[in-house]
Design an enzyme around this catalytic site. Structure first.
Site, PDB file in Angstrom:
ATOM      1  N   GLU A 309     -32.451 -47.324  24.684  1.00  0.00           N
ATOM      2  CA  GLU A 309     -33.658 -46.498  24.609  1.00  0.00           C
ATOM      3  C   GLU A 309     -34.902 -47.360  24.452  1.00  0.00           C
ATOM      4  OE1 GLU A 309     -36.086 -43.929  25.097  1.00  0.00           O
ATOM      5  OE2 GLU A 309     -34.191 -42.898  24.710  1.00  0.00           O
ATOM      6  N   ASP A 313     -37.979 -47.840  27.203  1.00  0.00           N
ATOM      7  CA  ASP A 313     -39.347 -47.450  26.855  1.00  0.00           C
ATOM      8  C   ASP A 313     -40.333 -48.597  27.054  1.00  0.00           C
ATOM      9  OD1 ASP A 313     -38.335 -45.000  26.187  1.00  0.00           O
ATOM     10  OD2 ASP A 313     -38.513 -45.248  24.021  1.00  0.00           O
ATOM     11  N   SER A 527     -36.403 -39.238  28.262  1.00  0.00           N
ATOM     12  CA  SER A 527     -36.912 -40.394  27.531  1.00  0.00           C
ATOM     13  C   SER A 527     -37.490 -41.424  28.487  1.00  0.00           C
ATOM     14  CB  SER A 527     -35.810 -41.042  26.695  1.00  0.00           C
ATOM     15  OG  SER A 527     -34.807 -41.555  27.536  1.00  0.00           O
TER      16      SER A 527
END
Length: 610
Positions: A309, A313, A527
């Site tokens: 994650e 990002d 995400s």
């Protein structure tokens, strides 16, 4: 510049505060101050959680006590005025001090809660107060928390994930304190903070290379050519082509800034970012970002600890925004409390930890993206509203917040969305769609997902209607138009048509080419959509700052009005869940892709003319 209305409010508030303090010296408080205990909050045993054991009496928790913010409605009024492009105050964001003055509790609340804590042995040195004094935090062993709140804490275990937390399903306070305390946590919050990376729909380390389907460019909704490989592998170049941003060159020298939040021991790896840059953003090689630790958060640089994650990002967020100043916030706290070990503290309140930290800062990134959340019903309404109020404070200070809308369609994404059954947590076990929080907060911009070129809604894009927050005025027209065309009786009783509707916007959300732990692969989820969209907002801020204009701040009032023509309407696809096909993408706003995906070129022209 502070408005006359605001100055007048501060003067009046100061006079009232002095009167209250003076009265406290003149009149003795009655002996009945230590009044009878009464239940403050009670929740039903949560779905998918079961009691594992009595909580260890010496287990220490951080009790956060939220005091009422009697002037929050005034803050909200300021927020909407400075965020509305048709208002004369548009862009006149408030200072940190102005916001704190508007959310400060009443002096009586401060005194009564402080006295109550003192009666349980806490001195001022034992209390941590937020800058606005609207939160008081004390660290206590479970046995003392149980005495203070007339409750029993248990270790609860999540049946599907095996995660454990220390919580209770009710707590009490002296009657005289009820109007002086909004919320106390951790008590009744059972949220499992999850990253919305599609439960890794794809992290295919075998097929991480770009594969071209043909040599014929694809024309996007923005009218620009997109490389055909973007249908199978999404890169920074693909996104800039798709969203008409290839001609935008941001500056590093105009005080622009971009932030990414990280939780759950998700570590952002510098080496992975350099490998990513070498392939996708060569000009950014050897550039980096700042890391800010929140509550002791770490950023382990071992490749084996690189977070999927976190890497997703930073690679796309900072890749799109280079060379804008970037910051990664690493917040301590990993949800699995291990009941059989001597765990010193229960650190499962990461949103409030991060909010405590960020609201106390003088300088805050102008855009911040977050890719985490959980079912709204796992968060007590009192807690959701206080956290949401914290996001409003950031918006009033000129910060744009984006949140992923979730990866479960109208459900929770924990199983096959076409067969999963979604139940309420209110004791009735009714079937109901499950909105996500914080995406359901009306003071943030929720980002849904699309896929392919031309774009269609991706099947896991989260969306729906809040059960806690009413529909804000800024989206009345758009949501009403959707509901008018929605077939009568469809999903009746499964959602709240009067609730805050989300997502607000969308962006690509699958087949993102990343480098994680030194290996190249593909990953997806909303995400990916949130940092992507937030990155383009940072480019819009670049254009405004260069034009001598303030940052955009809270985005939604602008997007649903003046800037609505700057979005590519997505009209195909749906996001199933809860045993249904879910909502469809359709003409205009819809609860799958919101207003659509950005045409950055159009948006630059729009945001620099207001």
């Amino acid at each position: 510049m502070i408005s006359k209305v605001f100055r007048g409010h501060l003067k009046m508030r100061s006079l009232l505060s002095c009167l209250v303090i003076l009265t406290s010296f003149v009149l003795a408080f009655p002996a009945s101050r230590e009044s009878q205990l009464q239940t403050k909050e009670r929740v039903f045993p949560p779905r998918d959680w079961e009691i594992h054991s009595i909580a260890p009496s010496n287990h220490r928790i951080e009790l956060k006590i939220g005091l009422p913010q009697p002037n929050f409605e005034i803050l909200e009024k300021h927020l909407y005025e400075v965020s509305d492009p048709s208002h004369s105050r548009y862009g006149q964001h408030l200072s940190k001090e102005e916001v704190e003055a508007l959310v400060a509790p009443h002096p009586e609340s401060l005194e009564l809660v402080t006295d109550w804590l003192a009666s349980h042995g806490f001195g001022e040195q034992d209390m941590t107060r937020s800058p606005a004094q609207d939160w008081i935090t004390v660290t206590v062993p479970v046995r003392l928390a149980e005495e203070m709140l007339d409750t029993t804490y248990y270790v609860w275990k999540h049946t599907a994930s095996g995660e454990s937390i220390v919580r209770t399903t009710s707590y009490s306070l002296p009657i005289h304190l009820h109007e002086h305390v909004d919320v106390i946590q951790p008590t009744t919050t059972f949220a499992r903070l999850k990253s919305f990376k599609s439960t890794i729909h794809k992290l295919d380390k075998e097929t991480g290379q770009i594969v071209e389907q043909s040599n014929t460019p694809i024309i996007s909704a923005s009218g620009v050519s997109v490389d055909p490989s973007c249908n199978t592998t999404v890169t920074v170049t693909c996104l800039k082509q798709l969203y008409n941003a290839t001609d935008i060159t941001p500056s590093a020298n105009i005080n622009n800034s971009f932030g990414i939040t990280g939780y759950l021991d998700q570590f952002a790896n510098f080496q992975d970012l350099q490998s990513f840059y070498a392939v996708q953003v060569p000009a950014a090689v050897n550039s980096s970002f700042a890391v800010l630790s929140v509550a002791g958060g770490q950023n382990n640089q071992s490749l084996s600890e690189a977070g999927d994650e976190a890497d997703l990002d930073i690679e796309f967020g900072f890749g799109i925004t280079f060379p804008i100043n970037g910051t990664f916030f690493t917040t301590a706290g990993s949800p699995p409390f291990i009941p059989d070990l001597e765990t010193p503290t229960d650190t499962n309140e990461p949103y409030t930890k991060w909010l405590d930290f960020i609201l106390a800062q003088d300088e805050i990134p102008l855009v911040i993206t977050t890719s985490y959340g959980d079912d709204e019903q796992t968060v007590p309404e009192s807690f959701a509203k206080r956290a949401c109020a914290g996001f409003a404070q950031l918006g009033a200070r000129g910060v744009s917040l984006t949140f992923s809308s979730g990866d479960g369609g109208v459900g929770d994404g924990d199983s096959d969305p076409t067969t999963q059954t979604c139940f309420t947590n209110d004791g009735t076990n009714r079937t109901e769609f499950l909105p996500l929080f914080p995406a359901s907060c009306p003071y943030v911009t929720a980002v849904g997902g699309t896929i392919h070129v031309p774009e269609v809604a991706v099947g896991f894009s989260g969306g729906g209607f809040s059960n806690f927050f009413a529909r804000p005025a800024y989206q009345d027209a758009a949501v009403a138009a959707f509901l008018e065309t929605f077939p009568n009786g469809t999903y009746a009783g499964l959602f709240n048509p009067n609730g805050r509707a989300f997502p607000d916007v969308a962006a690509q959300a699958d087949n993102f080419q990343v480098v994680i732990g030194g290996e190249t692969g593909l990953i997806g989820g909303t995400s990916a959509a949130s940092p992507t969209f937030a990155g383009f907002v940072a480019l819009l801020n670049d254009a405004r700052l260069k034009a001598g204009l303030p940052s955009l701040g809270f985005l939604n009032p602008l997007f649903y009005s003046t800037a609505i023509s700057g979005f590519n309407d997505i009209t195909s696809g749906n996001a199933p869940g809860c045993g249904t096909e879910g909502f469809n993408a359709t003409v205009g706003w819809d609860p799958v892709t919101g207003l659509g995906t950005p045409d950055v070129g159009k948006l630059v022209a729009l945001v620099t003319s207001v």
